[in-house]
Scaffold this active site. Structure first.
Site, PDB file in Angstrom:
ATOM      1  N   PHE A  12       0.826  -1.208   0.000  1.00  0.00           N
ATOM      2  CA  PHE A  12       0.000   0.000   0.000  1.00  0.00           C
ATOM      3  C   PHE A  12       0.861   1.260   0.000  1.00  0.00           C
ATOM      4  O   PHE A  12       0.825   2.073  -0.932  1.00  0.00           O
ATOM      5  CB  PHE A  12      -0.939  -0.045   1.208  1.00  0.00           C
ATOM      6  CG  PHE A  12      -1.498   1.277   1.642  1.00  0.00           C
ATOM      7  CD1 PHE A  12      -2.191   2.085   0.758  1.00  0.00           C
ATOM      8  CD2 PHE A  12      -1.332   1.715   2.955  1.00  0.00           C
ATOM      9  CE1 PHE A  12      -2.702   3.308   1.163  1.00  0.00           C
ATOM     10  CE2 PHE A  12      -1.850   2.923   3.376  1.00  0.00           C
ATOM     11  CZ  PHE A  12      -2.532   3.730   2.477  1.00  0.00           C
ATOM     12  N   ASN A  33       8.916  -9.161  -1.894  1.00  0.00           N
ATOM     13  CA  ASN A  33       8.796 -10.615  -2.039  1.00  0.00           C
ATOM     14  C   ASN A  33       7.350 -11.057  -2.243  1.00  0.00           C
ATOM     15  O   ASN A  33       7.074 -12.244  -2.398  1.00  0.00           O
ATOM     16  CB  ASN A  33       9.410 -11.346  -0.841  1.00  0.00           C
ATOM     17  CG  ASN A  33       8.691 -11.064   0.462  1.00  0.00           C
ATOM     18  OD1 ASN A  33       7.713 -10.312   0.507  1.00  0.00           O
ATOM     19  ND2 ASN A  33       9.175 -11.665   1.540  1.00  0.00           N
ATOM     20  N   GLY A 103      23.803  -2.425   5.471  1.00  0.00           N
ATOM     21  CA  GLY A 103      25.088  -2.782   4.882  1.00  0.00           C
ATOM     22  C   GLY A 103      25.196  -2.301   3.445  1.00  0.00           C
ATOM     23  O   GLY A 103      26.243  -1.797   3.012  1.00  0.00           O
ATOM     24  N   ALA A 115      10.919   2.744   7.768  1.00  0.00           N
ATOM     25  CA  ALA A 115       9.535   2.939   8.191  1.00  0.00           C
ATOM     26  C   ALA A 115       9.376   2.318   9.566  1.00  0.00           C
ATOM     27  O   ALA A 115       9.233   1.112   9.707  1.00  0.00           O
ATOM     28  CB  ALA A 115       8.586   2.281   7.204  1.00  0.00           C
ATOM     29  N   TYR A 146       5.850  -7.708  15.958  1.00  0.00           N
ATOM     30  CA  TYR A 146       5.851  -6.490  15.141  1.00  0.00           C
ATOM     31  C   TYR A 146       6.460  -5.317  15.903  1.00  0.00           C
ATOM     32  O   TYR A 146       7.348  -4.618  15.398  1.00  0.00           O
ATOM     33  CB  TYR A 146       4.425  -6.160  14.715  1.00  0.00           C
ATOM     34  CG  TYR A 146       4.314  -4.953  13.811  1.00  0.00           C
ATOM     35  CD1 TYR A 146       4.845  -4.979  12.521  1.00  0.00           C
ATOM     36  CD2 TYR A 146       3.658  -3.804  14.230  1.00  0.00           C
ATOM     37  CE1 TYR A 146       4.739  -3.880  11.681  1.00  0.00           C
ATOM     38  CE2 TYR A 146       3.539  -2.699  13.390  1.00  0.00           C
ATOM     39  CZ  TYR A 146       4.079  -2.742  12.119  1.00  0.00           C
ATOM     40  OH  TYR A 146       3.976  -1.647  11.290  1.00  0.00           O
ATOM     41  N   LYS A 150      10.170  -3.421  15.000  1.00  0.00           N
ATOM     42  CA  LYS A 150      10.307  -2.003  14.683  1.00  0.00           C
ATOM     43  C   LYS A 150      11.245  -1.295  15.660  1.00  0.00           C
ATOM     44  O   LYS A 150      12.026  -0.418  15.271  1.00  0.00           O
ATOM     45  CB  LYS A 150       8.926  -1.339  14.688  1.00  0.00           C
ATOM     46  CG  LYS A 150       8.024  -1.789  13.543  1.00  0.00           C
ATOM     47  CD  LYS A 150       8.633  -1.444  12.192  1.00  0.00           C
ATOM     48  CE  LYS A 150       7.720  -1.778  11.042  1.00  0.00           C
ATOM     49  NZ  LYS A 150       8.317  -1.461   9.723  1.00  0.00           N
TER      50      LYS A 150
END
Length: 329
Positions: A12, A33, A103, A115, A146, A150
């Site tokens: 999105f 992916n 890297g 993000a 999750y 992050k």
């Protein structure tokens, strides 16, 4: 011509970022992916001479030939349905994927932005949430895969900035909406609109008193672009501070769609945040940014997009087609 790599390009938000950077005159390399991404989001870009797509998993070694000026790491499951079903892959893209791309940025001399998310604040004890708040997160709860992915992303990004002198940026994204969202991804806005379009009752988890703050996608993309082009290396909240309860939001959706669905209530999931509102003082001061699109306008555009979809897409479980291949991991 400046070259930019955007991971999660078929998602999105990633697809909207591809659009923006094409419009700004960049050569865009999209990478995804396709576990939760959808090629339909970027099919309009495939013939463009300044766009290429790489079907690749960033948790594996990433090689991009030639110069690379910017890297935007936006690859990650972002909805509860996705990250609860593939928690290990969610952690891997946050840890191994971010490490691989940092890297690459170091080798290429690229400016790097990740993000991050308002989920780093967990179920917050501070309201509204500002960037100095460290959060209230359960690392071993179902959402921990999750939230902690992050938080790790932020930590390793800052480590590369401090130790290697890498140019890095961190955007903390609050609830965002707009065309190309998946109706069945578990987030409240597409869930409500999808239920309304299918003639189903709207489902509220909890008593509906919990709050969210919704930012239209074009506003978010503008904030991300400004942050990337700034010289500020620390986290910046980008979101709309207009706060609304879930119950009030359900009523707005019913009014927008002209339906007469009932609202039904179910138990609130574990660790679901009760309040979510960004303090955007830093974005205003550093980026000269604030959202422009009113929720009424953004919801109308989003609803018109969903209403225009073929009927079968209102029922499909988009994004789940590749999950079985990852179960053994």
């Amino acid at each position: 011509m400046k070259r930019v790599l955007i991971t999660g390009a078929a998602g999105f938000l990633g697809s909207h970022l591809c659009d923006r950077f094409i419009q700004e005159g960049f050569y865009v390399i999209g990478m995804d992916n396709l576990i939760t991404g959808d090629m339909r989001n970027i099919e309009h870009l495939m013939p463009h001479p300044n766009f290429e797509f790489n079907h690749h998993d960033v948790t594996k070694y990433v090689h991009i030939p030639g110069e690379l000026h910017y890297i935007l790491h936006f690859a990650s499951p972002a909805s509860p349905i996705d990250y609860l079903k593939i928690p290990i892959q969610t952690l891997k893209v946050g840890a191994m994927g971010t490490h691989n791309l940092l890297g690459l940025a170091r080798v290429k001399g690229s400016r790097f932005i990740i993000a991050s998310t308002s989920e780093v604040y967990g179920d917050p004890l501070v309201h509204p949430q500002n960037e100095e708040y460290w959060g209230h997160v359960n690392p071993i709860g179902p959402r921990g895969c999750y939230d902690e992915a992050k938080r790790y992303q932020e930590a390793i990004t800052m480590a590369y900035h401090r130790y290697h002198g890498l140019e890095t940026r961190i955007v903390r994204i609050f609830n965002t909406y707009g065309p190309r969202m998946r109706l069945n991804d578990g987030r409240v806005l597409p869930a409500f609109i999808g239920q309304a379009l299918r003639g189903e009752d709207l489902t509220i988890f909890g008593d509906g008193s919990q709050t969210r703050s919704f930012c239209y996608v074009s506003d978010l993309v503008e904030g991300i672009y400004r942050l990337l082009m700034s010289d500020y290396p620390y986290p910046v909240n980008v979101g709309n501070p207009s706060e609304i309860t879930i119950k009030e939001f359900a009523e707005e959706i019913i009014k927008l769609t002209g339906t007469n669905q009932k609202v039904i209530y179910k138990d609130l999931p574990q660790d679901d945040p009760k309040q979510r509102q960004p303090d955007i003082t830093k974005a205003r001061e550093i980026l000269n940014w604030e959202p422009k699109v009113l929720r009424e306008e953004g919801l109308r555009i989003t609803y018109d997009y969903f209403k225009s979809l073929p009927t079968e897409r209102l029922y499909e479980e988009s994004g789940h087609r590749a999950f079985d291949a990852f179960k053994k991991e």
